[in-house]
Write a protein that holds these residues in place. Structure first.
Motif, short mmCIF file in Angstrom:
data_model
loop_
_atom_site.label_atom_id
_atom_site.label_comp_id
_atom_site.label_asym_id
_atom_site.label_seq_id
_atom_site.Cartn_x
_atom_site.Cartn_y
_atom_site.Cartn_z
N ARG A 408 88.40 18.89 -75.51
CA ARG A 408 87.55 19.04 -74.15
C ARG A 408 86.74 17.63 -74.11
N PRO A 409 86.62 16.92 -73.05
CA PRO A 409 86.05 15.52 -72.83
C PRO A 409 84.66 15.90 -72.58
N ASP A 410 83.99 14.86 -73.15
CA ASP A 410 82.43 14.92 -72.92
C ASP A 410 81.46 16.12 -73.26
N VAL A 411 81.80 16.92 -74.32
CA VAL A 411 81.17 18.04 -74.47
C VAL A 411 79.72 17.92 -75.38
N HIS A 412 79.80 16.66 -76.22
CA HIS A 412 78.70 16.24 -76.84
C HIS A 412 78.25 14.80 -76.45
N VAL A 413 77.65 15.17 -75.17
CA VAL A 413 77.08 13.90 -74.35
C VAL A 413 76.01 12.84 -75.29
N THR A 414 75.11 13.78 -75.83
CA THR A 414 74.02 12.95 -76.55
C THR A 414 74.19 12.85 -78.04
N THR A 415 75.23 13.40 -78.68
CA THR A 415 75.69 13.68 -79.89
C THR A 415 76.93 13.10 -80.18
N GLY A 416 77.28 12.76 -81.53
CA GLY A 416 78.62 12.53 -82.18
C GLY A 416 79.15 14.01 -82.27
N GLU A 417 80.26 13.67 -83.16
CA GLU A 417 81.11 14.94 -83.65
C GLU A 417 80.55 15.50 -84.83
N LEU A 418 79.91 14.62 -85.53
CA LEU A 418 79.24 15.20 -86.76
C LEU A 418 77.75 15.39 -86.94
N GLY A 419 77.07 14.80 -85.93
CA GLY A 419 75.48 14.58 -85.70
C GLY A 419 75.14 13.87 -84.75
N ARG A 420 74.06 13.14 -84.84
CA ARG A 420 73.57 12.12 -83.98
C ARG A 420 74.62 11.00 -83.82
N LYS A 421 74.80 10.45 -82.48
CA LYS A 421 75.90 9.45 -82.44
C LYS A 421 75.23 8.21 -83.43
N THR A 422 76.22 7.55 -83.98
CA THR A 422 75.94 6.41 -84.92
C THR A 422 76.97 5.46 -84.90
N HIS A 423 76.94 4.01 -85.03
CA HIS A 423 77.90 3.04 -85.26
C HIS A 423 77.06 2.26 -86.32
N PHE A 424 77.10 2.59 -87.49
CA PHE A 424 76.11 2.14 -88.69
C PHE A 424 76.91 0.97 -89.39
N TYR A 425 76.49 -0.24 -89.32
CA TYR A 425 76.97 -1.23 -90.41
C TYR A 425 76.02 -1.48 -91.51
N LEU A 426 76.46 -1.54 -92.74
CA LEU A 426 75.83 -1.62 -93.94
C LEU A 426 76.33 -2.59 -94.80
N ASN A 427 75.58 -3.67 -94.95
CA ASN A 427 76.05 -4.78 -96.17
C ASN A 427 75.42 -4.38 -97.45
N ARG A 428 76.01 -4.63 -98.32
CA ARG A 428 75.65 -4.37 -99.90
C ARG A 428 76.02 -5.49 -100.62
N THR A 429 75.10 -6.05 -101.41
CA THR A 429 75.48 -7.10 -102.29
C THR A 429 74.88 -6.70 -103.71
N ASN A 430 75.61 -7.16 -104.79
CA ASN A 430 75.46 -6.70 -105.99
C ASN A 430 75.42 -7.94 -107.05
N PHE A 431 74.76 -8.22 -108.02
CA PHE A 431 74.89 -9.07 -109.10
C PHE A 431 74.77 -8.43 -110.29
N LEU A 432 75.86 -8.31 -111.10
CA LEU A 432 75.95 -7.45 -112.34
C LEU A 432 76.38 -8.69 -113.41
N LEU A 568 73.37 8.70 -92.86
CA LEU A 568 74.19 9.27 -92.27
C LEU A 568 74.02 10.93 -92.38
N ASN A 569 74.52 11.28 -93.38
CA ASN A 569 74.70 12.80 -93.62
C ASN A 569 73.47 13.06 -94.83
N VAL A 570 73.04 12.34 -95.55
CA VAL A 570 72.15 12.54 -96.77
C VAL A 570 70.59 12.13 -96.34
#
Length: 784
Positions: A408-432, A568-570
């Motif tokens: 069904r379209p547009d049921v969650h107008v203000t939220t996504g399928e799992l919670g608050r809408k998100t388009h999250f970009y995460l950059n991770r650098t490591n030096f070991l 996200l979820n944690v």
């Protein structure tokens, strides 16, 4: 593109010319393990061959007539074999070498394979040799699940979340490594559930105390994947196809020039699965708002997974200044569709139809090792790794899906399928980086020192969530440094060996915690220093029977996402304390050593894990968090048995009993088993091989793998409802047929997983795939 390259390489090597008049076979030691580098010469001719890392040798253009073979290897008795070579025929000669014991100035040298030497360490350690598994379609997770003391639970099919438990401790308490490099920082495209067996030489499983060269804050053990790095040229190519459109391919090769030492090495793989296996669902009745009492079989429709990796290295081997000096680059990627919240318990009434995650990772590595550097008996090794990972999480759809793929379209107008809408970009650098040195002061005294550093920075943004923009706008920093010192003393003609060690842990974490609306932030900084220590001792009653005991005071610091969430979820819990554990192990090992008789192997290991501030995950969908349990006590026993009749038939059994309970007397849950943790599990593996079935230097192997997990509570035992909070026991049966030609050059394998289509529920009560089929083709060639 990847498949085209793989197909071209396979066709190219298949055109190699094979001499008909040849002598070939496998060189093994008394325990049935390969003897790489063993030399097989035809006396008086100058013709010969060196065995590869699987013990296989081949001499082409052998002269006709009666010939004598001379077989030699360091640490083994020299052996001669006579045979009649007939023109135009191929002759198969398998060779069993006996270990030699030569006394030189009170130093005893005994020929043993590297795997045997690891098994005989004072630590509680198991070793899996992947040579017998390279033709299977199994990934590392499936291989490890056959080892006593290990239990791996998955949320679903290929690429799904999983939890590994080793002797009562699970998750981040058990560290994983690739050639000594911590694997958990490589991301989801390089994890145990997608790493193919083709790329592996051995897997070392340390239960409890961990040697200092695996330098990390491992609380309950470590798993070290060792890849093939021998100085030789080879090509190993494979492709498999199976149920649910599951495709895997691997191309693994090395070119080595003996004269110059120049070496090029490539390891690569590709994995994909639609994961559209059937599951049983209680369909939501939209008219009544209730779930149907009867289940309906549906197919998962948004659970596809893909990953790929290419690891290229160049350097030198076997030079006066380096046994190995390599530089390399790793490129890997990962894509995963989400069918439901990864921390959901059971099956969601509303599945997810559009949310997804993906990542790409670039890794640059430098590795070095050298025995007898500058002076005799000074051995050094080290590595440096830089990692740059970009991860993306998308949940922006307003649609509401059902289990038939309709929405069904547009049921969650203000939220996504799992919670608050998100388009999250995460950059991770490591030096070991890690540096390790070992020096034999004398034949009975050995000193080792190790230093490692791991610095990680996280930074990101979110197109929809101001909280993520605020929390990750500035780098979140985690810095760990571990310094280790070890001393080993041997006596009683090397029958008694004891290692004392200490590890100093330095820990720094800096992070920002944002309010829910993202308008306020609070800076957190945590500094910690801990001193760990332990000992491991072993005594050989005789050549067959070994007794072991070990103890370690170990620490583990919270990861950044455990304390401050993942955006996200944690959700954050900055009050998390480092966890510590007193780990005790006592074990015995018996192994018959005569290859010409039936072989027996018996291992028994008893363990205790007494933990404080135990970090436990509490799943609550998009409000999941990590908490400390004040005191947790794990006690248990694991058993491994194996019986083999030469190289024809073997039967192996592994079983574990685990008593993992809340030991905080002030808690209302005192004495309860920890939730979502199996406590009885076992496996039974039977294998039968027939050699020269068609007279084509071939072998047919039939393997039956049985796995049992007893039912266990999903929630705390005293709070659980017997009807809804128990994950039912499971018994699965796999059957695999493997046929090899030309001493393993050409291989085909057929696997039936979960042969009787049992209903299997696992981590968080998620239904796993039922019966599945897989066909794998593999080509292997080597040149010394």
């Amino acid at each position: 593109m990847y498949k085209s390259v793989l197909l071209f390489a396979s066709c190219l090597v298949l055109t190699l010319h094979v001499q008909a008049q040849s002598i070939h076979g496998v060189v093994k030691d008394s325990e049935g393990e390969a003897v790489p580098g063993a030399t097989v010469m035809i006396v008086g001719t100058g013709l010969g061959s060196a065995a590869n890392f699987e013990g296989v040798y081949r001499i082409d253009s052998a002269p006709s007539g009666r010939q004598k073979l001379k077989i030699s290897a360091i640490g083994f008795e020299e052996q001669f074999v006579e045979l009649l070579v007939k023109a135009g025929q191929s002759h198969q000669v398998h060779i069993d070498l006996e270990a030699s014991s030569t006394s030189l100035e009170e130093i005893t040298i005994v020929g043993k394979s590297e795997a045997t030497q690891v098994r005989e360490q004072a630590y509680a350690v198991s070793v899996v040799e992947a040579k017998a598994l390279k033709n299977s379609s199994a990934d590392v997770n499936q291989i490890l699940n056959r080892v006593s003391g290990i239990n791996i639970r998955q949320n679903g099919g290929m690429g799904s979340n999983f939890n590994l438990s080793l002797n009562g401790l699970s998750g981040n308490r058990v560290r994983t490594f690739i050639n000594g490099v911590p694997m958990d920082y490589f991301g989801s495209s390089l994890s145990l559930n997608n790493f193919p067996a083709n790329l592996i030489s051995t897997i070392e499983i340390y239960k409890g105390a961990v040697p200092i060269h695996l330098s990390s804050d491992a609380l309950g053990g470590a798993i070290n994947i060792v890849t093939d790095t021998r100085a030789m040229s080879y090509l190993d190519a494979s492709f498999s196809y199976g149920s649910f459109n599951t495709q895997t391919g691997a191309l693994n090769g090395q070119w080595h020039d003996k004269k110059t030492g120049l070496t090029f090495r490539v390891k690569s793989f590709y994995n994909h699965s639609d994961n559209d296996y059937p599951i049983d669902i209680n369909i939501l009745n939209t008219e009544t708002g209730n779930l149907d009492e009867e289940t309906t079989e549906v197919k998962r429709f948004h659970d596809a997974y893909s990953s790929q990796m290419v690891w290229a290295e160049v350097g030198v081997m076997n030079k006066s200044y380096a046994d190995e000096l390599m530089v390399g680059v790793v490129l890997s990627g990962n894509y995963k569709e989400l069918q439901q919240n990864p921390y959901a318990t059971g099956t969601s009434a509303y599945p997810v139809g559009e949310a997804e995650t993906q990542s790409d990772i670039k890794i640059f590595n430098l590795s070095y090792r050298k025995k007898d550097l500058f002076v005799k008996d000074l051995n050094v090794r080290g590595y440096a790794v830089y990692l740059d990972a970009n991860e993306e999480y998308v949940d922006t759809s307003s649609n509401q899906y059902d289990w038939f793929g309709d929405y069904r379209p547009d049921v969650h107008v203000t939220t996504g399928e799992l919670g608050r809408k998100t388009h999250f970009y995460l950059n991770r650098t490591n030096f070991l980086a890690n540096a390790n040195a070992e020096y034999a002061i004398s034949s009975n005294h050995n000193l080792s020192v190790n230093y490692s550093i791991n610095r990680m920075e996280l930074q990101g943004r979110d197109d929809f969530q101001p909280q993520n923009n605020t929390q990750f706008s500035n780098p979140n920093i985690v810095n760990k440094q571990v310094t280790g010192l070890g001393y080993t003393h041997t006596m009683l003609a090397d029958r008694l060996s004891t290692t004392l060690f200490a590890k100093n842990y330095d820990y720094l974490i800096q992070s920002n915690i944002a309010s829910y609306d993202g308008e306020e932030t609070e800076f957190f900084e945590t500094k910690e220093n801990r001193l760990g220590y332990g000992l491991a001792s072993t005594f050989f009653v005789n050549d067959n029977f070994q007794v072991k005991a070990s103890f370690e005071k170990a620490f583990r610091f919270p990861e950044s996402y455990e304390m401050y969430g993942d955006g996200l979820n944690v959700i954050p819990n900055p009050s998390l304390e480092p966890e510590s554990s007193n780990n005790y192990n006592v074990g015995i090992r018996f192994n018959s050593i005569s290859q010409r008789q039936n072989q027996y192997m018996f291992e028994l290991n008893a363990f205790v894990r007494d933990s404080e501030n135990y970090i436990r995950f509490e799943p609550k969908l998009n409000r999941s968090t990590y908490v400390n349990d004040k005191s947790v006590l794990a006690r248990g026993i694991d058993l491994a048995l194996r019986y083999a009749i030469r190289d024809q038939f073997s039967i192996g059994f592994g079983g574990t009993y685990l008593d993992l309970r809340n030991s905080d007397k002030a808690s209302g849950l005192y004495g309860d088993r920890l939730p979502n943790e199996p406590y009885i599990y076992s496996n039974l593996i039977l294998s039968y091989s027939i050699s020269n079935l068609l007279g084509l230097e071939d072998q047919l192997t039939i393997t039956n793998i049985n796995r049992y997990v007893h039912d266990f509570y999903l929630k705390w035992e005293s709070l659980a409802s017997q009807d809804k909070s128990v994950i039912q026991s499971r018994l699965t049966n796999d059957l695999q047929l493997t046929y090899s030609l030309k001493n393993g050059r050409y291989n085909v394998s057929f696997l039936v997983s979960n042969m009787f289509d049992a209903k299997v529920y696992d981590n968080f009560n998620q239904q796993n795939p039922g019966r599945a089929f897989n066909l794998k083709l593999r080509y292997f060639i080597s040149k010394n």
